[in-house]
Write a protein that holds these residues in place. Structure first.
Motif, mmCIF file in Angstrom:
data_model
loop_
_atom_site.group_PDB
_atom_site.id
_atom_site.type_symbol
_atom_site.label_atom_id
_atom_site.label_comp_id
_atom_site.label_asym_id
_atom_site.label_seq_id
_atom_site.Cartn_x
_atom_site.Cartn_y
_atom_site.Cartn_z
ATOM 1 N N ASP A 206 0.840 -1.191 0.000
ATOM 2 C CA ASP A 206 0.000 0.000 0.000
ATOM 3 C C ASP A 206 0.880 1.248 0.000
ATOM 4 O OD1 ASP A 206 -2.186 1.629 0.101
ATOM 5 O OD2 ASP A 206 -2.494 1.403 2.260
ATOM 6 N N THR A 207 1.596 1.457 -1.091
ATOM 7 C CA THR A 207 2.436 2.651 -1.213
ATOM 8 C C THR A 207 2.113 3.331 -2.543
ATOM 9 O OG1 THR A 207 4.240 1.557 -2.415
ATOM 10 C CG2 THR A 207 4.299 1.439 0.000
ATOM 11 N N GLN B 70 9.863 -3.838 -2.466
ATOM 12 C CA GLN B 70 10.126 -2.448 -2.835
ATOM 13 C C GLN B 70 11.473 -2.008 -2.270
ATOM 14 O OE1 GLN B 70 6.913 0.225 -1.886
ATOM 15 N NE2 GLN B 70 7.893 1.973 -2.827
ATOM 16 N N THR C 83 13.512 0.475 -0.479
ATOM 17 C CA THR C 83 13.126 1.553 0.433
ATOM 18 C C THR C 83 14.372 2.237 0.992
ATOM 19 O OG1 THR C 83 13.146 0.059 2.342
ATOM 20 C CG2 THR C 83 11.046 0.321 1.177
#
Lengths: 376, 376
Positions: free
Chosen positions: B218-219, B269, B271
């Motif tokens: 949820d990004t 992802q 990060t």
């Protein structure tokens, strides 16, 4: 005017004999939303029963097409549906038996090159040991099996579906919602018969196509359906049965198009709980639904019907350019979609694509429609 | 035998001159897993750095291909990578500049018919106002831009990638893992050069293809990538750059194939937190990763590397028959997949398809590899 008011019943009767559909609209308030249903009708689920039960909707007719079953079987289901909901005034008009170009031999050849198709409508091989007369694998288009919801006693119209569609749209220009929940063969023929057909419809709502569906519910049935999406996210049967018709549909000058692909169906499922909740109504419709429907399937055409009746159930939709692959390759019948900036703009048009619906809201609205007791 | 033992160092030196790779393996325990990396190398992320850092792995060479960038740029990145990790003994061997059949004009024609491609590697138009010398949109294959990770001082091998691949596999039959994380052009040429190439590899692991990826994280970055999956769930760049090569690869008689498509990448992802966690190591590799990597991107080739190094990170995989669409239609380069019973069996083979990985486990293992200080 006074004569009409005084002899309202007689006037309706005359119209009923001359133009059955006009009579049907005439007997209700003129604000009703007019709809034509084109469908490969199977059973009582799907769009017809819901739209026939909707209080503010006037179903001008149901045209039938082959798809999940042969056209004659779909016609029998449609006739039986209008009998069960007590709307034998709604004409059932038989349409296309075969797709425009696709055929059984080409499908077999395609499968040899590109892999087995899970479902081929009436071309699906009967399951080993399956009962004869099963809907899938029916050898001849004219063989109508005994229907699970009972066999109809009423007869279909002698008109041809595409001609009927054209006639209705000419009679009510810009007023009719065309509701297509089967293969697009009749729609494509109507478009070819009358180049202004699409533009004169108010809007097109259809169930068909598939973008990128994913398992949403945590049930064995949902997992089984989801397994299929992994290998064929872009394939959906209504389109795959007649890809050329779907492409003609996608290129039509409809003022508005709403697509209901496979994607939102993953959040829905026919359950015993839902069917059981219809019991108190005890109408012929709810009784037949409760006993005739197999739980576990996602809802498909019902979503299209409910999206149109209750737009508030839509929780995710996108405007996309939509077309369908008609190349004789692995992608035959696959859905093609683009955002506006990526689209080739070779005839395909913007459609509102429904991607997600609120299941609880939808079921509540469906339940109310199914349980509605219509006084006639 | 005694002579070998006695003059072990001299023997290694002779081998180093004759067959550099054998020397490289020779200096470590013979239990090391042998690997050949074929890659359109960009930056320091991806498979090379991870495999070069792995203690039980012997990288026999890195062959380069065009893909995300032109071949010469990929070669420069590969050279710079081996410099940064201190492994200039590993040969970097330039491979294919162009795809087998696909070309820029055909791609433009395809886009006119079937829609805009988001990413076309070096054929991608430079962003308006973008800096000249950007990797995308580089006009000439021979123009190597200044690299973000510094320009290499070492030189590539004068051998041709496909010939090198064939030679290595002949030298170590059934012992080499072929690690392909770019377009398959070099692999396909090697298969054509030596019909026994695929069968003599121990296994093939590749990053490529796409089945039905969905947003998992949820990004905003994950949502942006997921938006693309909706319209093109079956398209992935490594394959789309050279679909014919991918199809040749898919038909190869590899004893074992592991496919890492787009699907598992949606749960990963890059990060700032992960990059920041590398800081204490302060090696040339971790420093370059921390300053040169843009957070937000999913992990792609890294998953393939880690799946091979740490199979325990895989949380969902399926055995599927895989092929790639080479028809000159909307589906050009699309991934085709089937369960065994549905597959046409026209040359395509069973592959282990990784669909999901444990992100935390993977990052832990990656971190340990990146931070490893190698004493040489």
């Amino acid at each position: 005017m006074r004569r009409v008011l005084r002899f309202g019943v007689g006037w309706a009767l005359i119209l009923a004999l001359a133009v059955p559909v006009a009579a049907s609209s005439g007997r209700d308030a003129p604000t009703k939303r007019l709809v034509l249903i084109d469908d490969d009708v199977v059973g009582l689920s799907g769009a017809p029963a819901l739209l026939l039960q909707a209080p503010d909707v006037e179903v001008l007719g149901i045209t039938t097409t082959s798809g999940s079953v042969w056209r004659d079987t779909a016609t029998a289901y449609a006739l039986r549906t209008v009998e069960i909901v007590g709307r034998t005034d709604v004409p059932v008009v038989p349409g296309a038996t075969y797709p425009l170009l696709n055929n059984e031999a080409a499908t077999a050849r395609w499968e040899a090159l590109y892999g087995r198709l899970e479902f081929k409508g009436p071309w699906t091989a009967p399951a080993p040991g399956g009962a004869s007369g099963a809907e899938a694998g029916t050898p001849s288009p004219a063989v109508v099996p005994s229907l699970s919801i009972g066999n109809p006693v009423t007869k279909p119209s002698s008109e041809i579906a595409a001609a009927f569609l054209v006639r209705m749209v000419r009679a009510h220009p810009h007023q009719i919602t065309l509701f297509a929940t089967g293969p697009m063969t009749n729609i494509a023929i109507a478009q070819s018969l009358d180049p202004s057909f699409a533009a004169n419809v108010k809007e097109l709502v259809y169930m068909g196509g598939s973008l990128s569906p994913q398992q949403t519910l945590d049930t064995p049935a949902a997992a089984a359906f989801a397994r299929g999406f992994l290998d064929t996210p872009r394939r959906e049967f209504n389109i795959r049965w007649d890809p050329e018709a779907a492409r003609i549909m996608a290129h039509g000058a409809w003022p508005k198009v709403t697509m209901v692909p496979i994607d939102p169906s993953t959040g829905t499922q026919w359950t015993r709980a839902f069917l059981g909740s219809l019991k108190p109504a005890h109408t012929p419709l709810t009784d037949a639904l409760r006993t005739g429907l197999e739980p576990g399937f996602p809802m498909w055409d019902e979503i299209a019907a409910m999206v149109w009746l209750e737009p508030g159930i839509v929780t995710r939709a996108e405007t996309l350019y939509i077309d369908f692959d008609t190349s004789q390759t692995a992608g035959y019948g696959d859905t093609l979609s683009w955002q506006a900036a990526d689209s080739p703009h070779l005839g395909e048009r913007a459609q509102t694509v429904v991607l997600r619906v609120d299941r609880a809201k939808m079921e509540t609205a469906m339940r109310a429609l199914y349980m509605r007791r219509i006084r006639r």
